[in-house]
Motif scaffolding. Structure first.
Motif, PDB file in Angstrom:
ATOM      1  N   LEU A 307       0.832  -1.195   0.000  1.00 39.45           N
ATOM      2  CA  LEU A 307       0.000   0.000   0.000  1.00 39.45           C
ATOM      3  C   LEU A 307       0.872   1.253   0.000  1.00 39.45           C
ATOM      4  O   LEU A 307       1.927   1.296   0.639  1.00 39.45           O
ATOM      5  N   SER A 308       0.421   2.267  -0.686  1.00 35.96           N
ATOM      6  CA  SER A 308       1.183   3.508  -0.806  1.00 35.96           C
ATOM      7  C   SER A 308       0.281   4.693  -0.482  1.00 35.96           C
ATOM      8  O   SER A 308      -0.901   4.545  -0.181  1.00 35.96           O
ATOM      9  N   GLY A 309       0.893   5.878  -0.572  1.00 39.04           N
ATOM     10  CA  GLY A 309       0.120   7.081  -0.298  1.00 39.04           C
ATOM     11  C   GLY A 309      -0.007   7.349   1.188  1.00 39.04           C
ATOM     12  O   GLY A 309       0.614   6.686   2.021  1.00 39.04           O
ATOM     13  N   PRO A 310      -0.836   8.315   1.549  1.00 40.63           N
ATOM     14  CA  PRO A 310      -0.927   8.732   2.954  1.00 40.63           C
ATOM     15  C   PRO A 310      -1.859   7.840   3.768  1.00 40.63           C
ATOM     16  O   PRO A 310      -2.677   7.093   3.223  1.00 40.63           O
ATOM     17  N   ILE A 311      -1.706   7.948   5.063  1.00 38.70           N
ATOM     18  CA  ILE A 311      -2.700   7.373   5.975  1.00 38.70           C
ATOM     19  C   ILE A 311      -3.911   8.297   5.954  1.00 38.70           C
ATOM     20  O   ILE A 311      -3.774   9.494   6.224  1.00 38.70           O
ATOM     21  N   PRO A 312      -5.098   7.789   5.620  1.00 40.08           N
ATOM     22  CA  PRO A 312      -6.255   8.689   5.506  1.00 40.08           C
ATOM     23  C   PRO A 312      -6.557   9.405   6.821  1.00 40.08           C
ATOM     24  O   PRO A 312      -6.584   8.788   7.888  1.00 40.08           O
ATOM     25  N   ALA A 313      -6.781  10.695   6.723  1.00 39.95           N
ATOM     26  CA  ALA A 313      -7.170  11.462   7.914  1.00 39.95           C
ATOM     27  C   ALA A 313      -8.496  10.980   8.468  1.00 39.95           C
ATOM     28  O   ALA A 313      -8.781  11.146   9.668  1.00 39.95           O
ATOM     29  N   SER A 314      -9.311  10.336   7.606  1.00 33.84           N
ATOM     30  CA  SER A 314     -10.624   9.841   8.043  1.00 33.84           C
ATOM     31  C   SER A 314     -10.510   8.742   9.090  1.00 33.84           C
ATOM     32  O   SER A 314     -11.503   8.398   9.745  1.00 33.84           O
ATOM     33  N   PHE A 315      -9.300   8.172   9.268  1.00 36.23           N
ATOM     34  CA  PHE A 315      -9.121   7.183  10.336  1.00 36.23           C
ATOM     35  C   PHE A 315      -9.449   7.776  11.700  1.00 36.23           C
ATOM     36  O   PHE A 315      -9.732   7.046  12.649  1.00 36.23           O
ATOM     37  N   GLY A 316      -9.399   9.095  11.783  1.00 40.22           N
ATOM     38  CA  GLY A 316      -9.737   9.742  13.053  1.00 40.22           C
ATOM     39  C   GLY A 316     -11.179   9.526  13.464  1.00 40.22           C
ATOM     40  O   GLY A 316     -11.544   9.765  14.625  1.00 40.22           O
ATOM     41  N   ASN A 317     -12.039   9.056  12.527  1.00 39.94           N
ATOM     42  CA  ASN A 317     -13.439   8.768  12.847  1.00 39.94           C
ATOM     43  C   ASN A 317     -13.617   7.433  13.552  1.00 39.94           C
ATOM     44  O   ASN A 317     -14.685   7.166  14.120  1.00 39.94           O
ATOM     45  N   LEU A 318     -12.595   6.587  13.505  1.00 39.95           N
ATOM     46  CA  LEU A 318     -12.732   5.215  13.997  1.00 39.95           C
ATOM     47  C   LEU A 318     -12.421   5.156  15.488  1.00 39.95           C
ATOM     48  O   LEU A 318     -11.447   4.547  15.931  1.00 39.95           O
ATOM     49  N   THR A 319     -13.265   5.782  16.258  1.00 46.86           N
ATOM     50  CA  THR A 319     -12.968   6.005  17.676  1.00 46.86           C
ATOM     51  C   THR A 319     -13.081   4.754  18.534  1.00 46.86           C
ATOM     52  O   THR A 319     -12.733   4.792  19.713  1.00 46.86           O
ATOM     53  N   ARG A 320     -13.569   3.634  17.964  1.00 47.67           N
ATOM     54  CA  ARG A 320     -13.623   2.383  18.722  1.00 47.67           C
ATOM     55  C   ARG A 320     -12.372   1.523  18.511  1.00 47.67           C
ATOM     56  O   ARG A 320     -12.234   0.472  19.134  1.00 47.67           O
ATOM     57  N   LEU A 321     -11.488   1.963  17.615  1.00 50.49           N
ATOM     58  CA  LEU A 321     -10.298   1.165  17.321  1.00 50.49           C
ATOM     59  C   LEU A 321      -9.437   0.949  18.565  1.00 50.49           C
ATOM     60  O   LEU A 321      -9.157   1.885  19.316  1.00 50.49           O
ATOM     61  N   THR A 322      -9.005  -0.307  18.709  1.00 47.16           N
ATOM     62  CA  THR A 322      -8.032  -0.628  19.757  1.00 47.16           C
ATOM     63  C   THR A 322      -6.689  -1.052  19.161  1.00 47.16           C
ATOM     64  O   THR A 322      -5.659  -0.902  19.813  1.00 47.16           O
ATOM     65  N   ASN A 323      -6.703  -1.558  17.919  1.00 47.96           N
ATOM     66  CA  ASN A 323      -5.468  -2.033  17.296  1.00 47.96           C
ATOM     67  C   ASN A 323      -5.416  -1.618  15.832  1.00 47.96           C
ATOM     68  O   ASN A 323      -6.378  -1.846  15.085  1.00 47.96           O
ATOM     69  N   ILE A 324      -4.285  -1.024  15.411  1.00 47.16           N
ATOM     70  CA  ILE A 324      -4.043  -0.686  14.012  1.00 47.16           C
ATOM     71  C   ILE A 324      -2.691  -1.269  13.604  1.00 47.16           C
ATOM     72  O   ILE A 324      -1.671  -1.002  14.252  1.00 47.16           O
ATOM     73  N   TRP A 325      -2.695  -2.054  12.516  1.00 44.78           N
ATOM     74  CA  TRP A 325      -1.443  -2.576  11.960  1.00 44.78           C
ATOM     75  C   TRP A 325      -1.347  -2.128  10.514  1.00 44.78           C
ATOM     76  O   TRP A 325      -2.049  -2.610   9.634  1.00 44.78           O
ATOM     77  N   LEU A 326      -0.435  -1.176  10.258  1.00 50.36           N
ATOM     78  CA  LEU A 326      -0.167  -0.677   8.910  1.00 50.36           C
ATOM     79  C   LEU A 326       1.298  -0.876   8.530  1.00 50.36           C
ATOM     80  O   LEU A 326       1.755  -0.358   7.516  1.00 50.36           O
ATOM     81  N   GLY A 327       2.047  -1.617   9.331  1.00 50.02           N
ATOM     82  CA  GLY A 327       3.474  -1.793   9.104  1.00 50.02           C
ATOM     83  C   GLY A 327       3.794  -2.543   7.830  1.00 50.02           C
ATOM     84  O   GLY A 327       2.963  -3.252   7.254  1.00 50.02           O
ATOM     85  N   SER A 328       5.051  -2.384   7.354  1.00 46.69           N
ATOM     86  CA  SER A 328       5.572  -3.084   6.175  1.00 46.69           C
ATOM     87  C   SER A 328       4.724  -2.811   4.939  1.00 46.69           C
ATOM     88  O   SER A 328       4.200  -3.728   4.290  1.00 46.69           O
ATOM     89  N   ASN A 329       4.572  -1.529   4.625  1.00 46.12           N
ATOM     90  CA  ASN A 329       3.952  -1.082   3.392  1.00 46.12           C
ATOM     91  C   ASN A 329       4.859  -0.033   2.758  1.00 46.12           C
ATOM     92  O   ASN A 329       6.055   0.019   3.058  1.00 46.12           O
TER      93      ASN A 329
END
Length: 768
Positions: A307-329
């Motif tokens: 995956l390329s490009g930016p991390i979407p700013a819209s991720f800020g809406n996901l207020t229930r998130l406990t785990n994010i894995w975006l590594g190795s892209n």
């Protein structure tokens, strides 16, 4: 009303209430009554029980904390409806449910198993047992009423029968992680047939089945699906847009496959999702901004893709998130400040990308964060002070960035829960400040993994004295000098598994003990220092060691005789570039797991042990004074060698013809010895040979034309110079068609082998 009339009325009420109570008791007893199971089902279950043995290791409590042998309650003098794991129909008495999950069953199931006589089954759970690599029998079709089927963690193997797709009433189907030597697999149309026939499915879990197909569009037929797990199923192709029609999904796991292409923006329509796992695929393109619509997400895994490009700013809406894995892209740009809205976040993994810019101060709002991995990116300037407010952090990875400031280590001590810290690969100067850390009011975290490679540390950190839980300690590439302090021997003696102090300026050890105190040490790397004295026998008294590197020092003396310890698990031994003397004892052959041996550039002599090599893959004995012949045994039929360098010795005689057994051999360096043999055309059978260096020996004769067309298909360097060859060089039989042939003077001593793997060229150095 007279007394007698009142008494009569009260008596009547009593009689009436008694009748009502009687009817209620009878009704309740009738309602709770279940007819006994049939004699045939009773017999079938007992036969099924007798076909297995109870083995407590057959049911792992890791997967089932309630594991116990349920069939022990199955007694022939009791109705099977009262047995553990059995559910009967209240009206007919037929067995409709069989739950033997975690029942410690060990044995095999086949088509004649008595279990297939339970034709009224609606629920079957055999998860977490060991069916000894049995194949699921096609007689599974005998359960047409089945709604629930679970065969996970049960040691099945072989083809998944297509008859499962005939169980049209299934609403839950799980076959996950049946680990064994024979992987479970299915026919290519398996998923498609499930989607066509099992339209009532709500749960479909097929992890670790080799499906080897694309994801069919027809999965959208499973409109009731709430949970879909196809992890590690050898799936390929693109993500079907039709999956976004599964609007009831709350759990989707397609990780560990070969799925490619872009993630459809329409996945943002799966608004009930709580878990989305797409990691370890080959997905490319940008992360859709529509993912910001998945406001119920608690776990998001997109790591190990392209995956390329930016991390979407819209991720800020996901207020229930406990785990994010975006590594190795290949994500780029800054971390959006909106991630600071994710107040429930405990894990944020952004390592191995191309992210840059400052770390947003808003991340200090993530008060529940326990793991923050920012390593291997392009962050620069200084480590932001806001990170030190994340007081619940247990794991912090800042390695391999461009941090270039000076930082006082005591700032990390504010993170009292910190167990894992990676700071290596930056331009930091870490000031240890031993005085402040000796303060009685300073509480030092209990580290487990501490990686401080290349942090410009000039002395052993004093706080290590109090560490008793370290598993991994890396202080390599610093400015440590003098001796290793005595107190280091008392540090984390029960837990330390890896100690790396290479590439410093250490001279020796301050009063070392007679045995290594770290009872679980597996990895010891002291390479590239200035260590003097004899090679310590310490390395032999640690039977847990599998990696030892003492290369590029000034240690002397003979090789430790205690290498004969047969319990040693040593796989890697590098003593190259030292001042060791004497012979190599045949006792070294007791290291039966040894795959890497480097004794080069020492002062060793004598003959090589003929027993060398049962498991060797890399052998470097160059620049010593060995004499005699090459060992014959290390090139027998089981040869795994990929590199042999015995150059600059005094070896003699013919080359072992058994070298032709070493099918993995890439580098054979024989230069500067006294070998006396003809040109080894028979090495042309080695399909991977890239370097053959024979210069400065006594090879002789006409190279000649081989009787067979034996090419050297990968040969890139051939050095025949300073021998006694004569005649015309048969280049057409030596080199494959693509090679660039020519004569040149190569001064290299062939020590940088990897350099020659990059280009497809051949240097031929010969003197005919």
């Amino acid at each position: 009303m007279g007394l007698s009339s009142l008494s009569l009325m009260l008596f009547s009420i009593y009689i009436l209430s008694t009748i009502v109570k009687f009817h209620l008791v009878v009704a309740n007893s009738l309602q709770s009554y279940t007819p006994p199971c049939s004699a045939d089902e009773h017999s079938a279950l007992l036969q099924f029980k007798q076909s297995f043995v109870i083995n407590t290791s057959a049911s792992s409590c890791y997967y089932d904390y309630g594991a116990y042998p349920k069939t022990l309650s199955w007694k022939s003098n009791r109705s099977c409806c009262s047995w553990d794991g059995i559910t009967c129909d209240e009206e007919t008495g037929h067995v409709i449910g069989l739950d033997l999950s975690g029942s410690c069953l060990y044995g095999s199931i086949n088509s004649s198993s008595s279990i297939f006589r339970l034709v009224h089954l609606e629920s079957l759970n055999l998860a977490n047992n060991d069916f000894n690599s049995s194949q699921i029998p096609p007689t599974i079709r005998n359960f047409p009423r089945l709604r629930y089927l679970n065969f996970s963690y049960s040691g099945f193997s072989g083809r998944v029968p297509s008859e499962i797709s005939h169980l049209s009433k299934l609403s839950s189907f799980s076959i996950e992680r049946n680990y064994n030597d024979n992987q479970m697999f299915s026919h290519e149309g398996f998923l498609r047939s499930l989607a066509q026939n099992l339209t009532g499915l709500e749960k479909l879990h097929l992890s670790d089945i080799d499906i080897s197909s694309s994801i069919p569009d027809t999965l959208a037929n499973l409109s009731h699906l709430t949970s879909l797990v196809l992890e590690n199923c050898s799936l390929s192709g693109k993500l079907p847009f039709s999956l976004s029609n599964l609007r009831h999904l709350f759990y989707l796991d397609l990780s560990l496959n070969n799925i490619s292409g872009q993630t459809p923006p329409s996945f943002g329509n799966l608004t009930r999702l709580t878990d989305l796992w797409l990691g370890s695929n080959q997905l490319s393109g940008h992360i859709p901004a529509s993912f910001g619509n998945l406001t119920r997400l608690t776990d998001l895994s997109l790591g190990s893709n392209q995956l390329s490009g930016p991390i979407p700013a819209s991720f800020g809406n996901l207020t229930r998130l406990t785990n994010i894995w975006l590594g190795s892209n290949q994500l780029s740009g800054p971390i959006p400040a909106s991630l600071g809205n994710l107040s429930r976040l405990t894990t944020l993994l952004l390592y191995s990308n191309q992210l840059s810019g400052p770390i947003p101060a808003s991340l200090e709002n993530l008060s529940r964060l326990t793991s923050l991995w920012l390593g291997s990116n392009n962050f620069n300037s200084s480590i932001p002070p806001s990170l030190f407010n994340l007081v619940n952090l247990r794991s912090l990875d800042l390695m391999d960035n461009n941090w270039n400031s000076t930082i006082e280590f005591h700032k990390f001590l504010k993170l009292q829960n910190l167990t894992d810290l990676w700071l290596s690969g930056n331009k930091l100067e870490v000031l240890m400040g031993s005085t402040s850390m000796n303060n009685t009011t300073t509480v030092v975290p209990k580290f487990e993994n501490l990686i401080l490679r290349g942090c410009n540390i000039s002395e052993f950190p004093d706080f290590l004295r109090s560490q008793d839980s370290l598993r991994q300690l890396d202080l390599s590439g610093n400015r440590l000098h003098g001796g290793v302090p005595k107190w280091m021997w008392n540090m984390s003696t029960q837990t330390l598994g890896e100690l790396v102090v290479s590439h410093n300026f250490l001279l020796g050890f301050d009063r070392p003990p007679s045995t290594i105190p770290w009872v679980n040490l597996e990895w010891l790397d002291l390479a590239s220092n200035s260590l003097v004295g004899e090679i310590s026998s310490l390395i032999c008294n640690a039977s847990t060691l599998n990696y030892v590197d003492l290369s590029d020092n000034r240690v002397s003396g003979v090789l430790p005789q205690c290498l004969r310890v047969s319990s040693n698990d040593l796989q890697y031994l590098n003593l190259g570039n030292n001042n060791s003397t004497g012979k190599v004892s045949p006792q070294i052959c007791n290291l039966t797991k040894l795959s890497y041996l480097d004794l080069s550039s020492n002062k060793l002599s004598g003959m090589l042990p003929q027993c060398l090599g049962p498991s060797l893959e890399y052998l470097n004995l160059a620049n010593n004074s060995f004499h005699g012949i090459l060992p014959q045994r290390f090139t027998t039929a089981g040869c795994d060698l990929s590199m042999i360098d015995v150059s600059h010795n005094k070896l003699q005689g013919q080359l072992p013809r058994s070298l032709a057994n070493c099918a993995s051999l890439e580098f054979l360096v024989l230069s500067n010895n006294q070998f006396d043999d003809v040109f080894p055309l028979w090495l042309g059978t080695l399909q991977k040979l890239k370097i053959l260096a024979m210069r400065h020996n006594r090879f002789y004769g006409v190279t000649g034309q081989p009787k067979k067309n034996l090419h050297f298909p990968e040969l890139r360097i051939l050095d025949l110079s300073y021998n006694s060859f004569r005649g015309k060089f048969p280049a057409e039989y030596i080199f494959s068609g693509y090679a660039i042939r020519g004569l040149s003077s190569v001064k290299s001593s062939y020590h940088s082998y990897d350099h020659y793997l990059q280009g497809k060229f051949v240097h031929t150095v010969c003197q005919l």
